[in-house]
Design an enzyme around this catalytic site. Structure first.
Site: not given
Length: 235
Positions: A121-122, A204, A207, A230
């Site tokens: 995702c990062c 985010c 998270c 990240c």
């Protein structure tokens, strides 16, 4: 000019940390003189970012700022960006979005990728967008501080960034958490209100939790997932 390609042949400037800003203003003055428009600040708009933007404004009023808009940030973060733009109207703040919308990401990788594979995702929502934002510059500024985590203790004022193949400039490396807040209060800087609710490090929303360990200001990031970065600042 000092670039990724000339790192081994160009002389690197030296800066003293024995002054009021612990070297930060001297580093920024050199960086904007050296790179001019060939420089961008990647800002998360946490308290370090607010302080660094104020310092940058003393050197370059129309500096280029990029925010990695993952589309998963807290509403308070977006509100903070609006306040900063109003306070420093000449800053060129750009919100860099990922190539994939959240809906497209869910279609391709499944729902809530940040839970199943936060690294992926990062990669999609932060690393690739930053690489794109850095395409046209030789150097970028980061608000890293040595005190933030063990992985950041060896950061220098000027660094060879092998991940993005750029020069990475970190003016705040000698600043403590107390230094950051003293400066913010002394200069009456507005900041993300989440800091007052137990969030020393803000990323985010899915998270980021309030810090559970006051000795580790990043303990609320990816809590329970064995992840501390990240990937932007990893080789």
């Amino acid at each position: 000019m000092l670039t990724y390609e000339t790192w081994d042949t160009e002389e690197k400037p030296l800066f003293s940390s024995e002054n009021e800003t612990k070297g930060a203003l001297d580093v920024l003055a050199w960086a904007y003189d050296h790179y001019q428009d060939d420089l961008i600040y990647a800002c998360s708009f946490g308290i370090e970012g607010i302080v660094l933007i104020d310092l940058i404004s003393k050197v370059r009023e129309d500096a280029k700022i990029v925010f990695l808009d993952t589309e998963l940030h807290f509403p308070e973060t977006y509100e903070t960006i609006e306040k900063v733009q109003k306070k420093y109207p000449n800053l060129k703040i750009h919100l860099q979005k990922p190539n994939l919308s959240l809906t497209e990401q869910e279609t391709t990788f499944g729902s809530e990728l940040w839970k199943k594979d936060p690294n992926q995702c990062c990669q999609l929502r932060k690393i690739i967008p930053l690489r794109e934002a850095l395409n046209d510059v030789s150097a970028w500024i980061s608000g890293l501080r040595r005190e933030q985590s063990p992985t950041r203790q060896h950061v220098q004022f000027i660094n060879l960034d092998k991940k993005f193949q750029k020069i990475k400039i970190c003016p705040l490396i000698y600043w403590s958490w107390k230094d950051i807040w003293r400066y913010a209060h002394r200069h009456h800087l507005s900041y993300n209100p989440l800091h007052d609710r137990g969030y020393p490090s803000i990323g985010c929303a899915p998270c980021t939790s309030p810090a559970y360990n006051l000795e580790d200001l990043r303990s609320g990031r990816w809590a329970g997932q064995g992840k501390i970065e990240c990937g932007l600042h990893e080789s």
